[in-house]
Design an enzyme around this catalytic site. Sequence first.
Site, PDB file in Angstrom:
ATOM      1  CG  ASP A  16     -10.797 -13.012  24.914  1.00 22.36           C
ATOM      2  OD1 ASP A  16     -11.856 -13.902  25.633  1.00 22.36           O
ATOM      3  OD2 ASP A  16     -10.973 -12.400  23.939  1.00 22.36           O
ATOM      4  NE  ARG A  96      -5.137  -2.125  19.573  1.00 22.69           N
ATOM      5  CZ  ARG A  96      -5.591  -2.185  20.780  1.00 22.69           C
ATOM      6  NH1 ARG A  96      -5.201  -1.415  21.904  1.00 22.69           N
ATOM      7  NH2 ARG A  96      -6.810  -2.699  21.196  1.00 22.69           N
ATOM      8  CG  ASP A 125      -6.803  -3.904  17.609  1.00 17.53           C
ATOM      9  OD1 ASP A 125      -6.384  -2.664  16.901  1.00 17.53           O
ATOM     10  OD2 ASP A 125      -7.417  -3.843  18.421  1.00 17.53           O
ATOM     11  CB  SER A 178     -16.148  -6.191  21.963  1.00 18.41           C
ATOM     12  OG  SER A 178     -14.886  -5.987  21.877  1.00 18.41           O
TER      13      SER A 178
END
Length: 404
Positions: A16, A96, A125, A178
């Site tokens: 990605d 994050r 996210d 994932s």
Amino acid sequence: MKEINKVVLAYSGGLDTSVIAKWLEDTYLCEVVTFTADLGQGEEVEPARAKAEALGIKEIYIEDLREEFVRDFVFPMFRANTIYEGEYLLGTSIARPLIAKRLVEIASETGADAISHGATGKGNDQVRFELGAYALKPGIQVIAPWREWDLNSRAKLLAYCDRHGIEIQKKKGKSPYSMDANLLHISYEGDLLEDPWNEPEEDMWLWSVSPENAPDEPTYIELTYKSGDIVAIDGVEMSPATVLAHLNKVGGANGIGRVDIVENRYVGMKARGCYETPGGTIMLKAHRAIESITLDREAAHLKDELMPRYAKLIYNGYWWSPEREMLQAMIDTSQTYVSGCVRLKLYKGNVTVVGRESDLTLFDESVATFEDDAGAYDQKDAAGFIKLNALRMRIAAQKGRKLL
């Protein structure tokens, strides 16, 4: 959006973000700076440098943030005994704000106009990265390719790589899930987990043995606390990141830390995820144990009342908000006397507190004993205490108020 000359990309080196790096250059005609953080995900991050260089990236940041992550984010969160919706220890959520912080700092260092990330438009996210970025650098621009492009499948991403000569290493036996990992946890989503009725396959779990296959003998450990944080294990002083890594290892070996939950995302949907948080599971149990003897009753109860709000702030991406900082100041103050030692027994997926002691304890054996208390507590006092607390209910009953 004004013209973009340079953008800092949160870069993993995977499919990605490799596509995103090229897409940003082609779409915005801008220079790309890559930032790769080592948060203890268990994989080498240095290979990301070679991948970025192969894409023609000139400015490449690769940083070991493990100590900062645990010291300044994980430990403060655990001082509050934080858990979201009763089960989730916020392993992804708490990473994050640190990534957002470094993205905007690197943007300032390099003169970049924007930051970019690989979070999709369906998840939490994107919110966490962007709320953090805007709080720390209000004028920063954010580019979220998944909300702009039409490369919305793995097949399209691979075709893009073929067209642009982007080399992607295909890992043998790659997990269909994932996954996200750092020193606090590893998460699994997607594939068969998208049906909440399906039981996870045993070979999905990477950090822990199943409780059934854990050792038949318990493991005992002692955690030393100072002002709410673990500073030593079994008498050996350790740094914050070393503490968590050690607890992950011993916890995983004893089948500790697996959860399978359906959580409520901030964007509105329910999502099923599985998490392994062996060290965090031990930390939560132990911290409550040391607080049980060192923290005042009403202070402890107030913390418990505020914790769900605090957990929701972190889950939803408001780490850098004034309300989280206000709560943190209160939480940190509460930890002034939370020091001592907790002894734990780890056995087949369970964490059991078997001892706690502190020089600052509020537990007074002379008062609590069932034996002769030598006048430390006058039991006759309880009669007036009970009558006063019953007064409003007695008056209501006398006035004919019915309870049922």
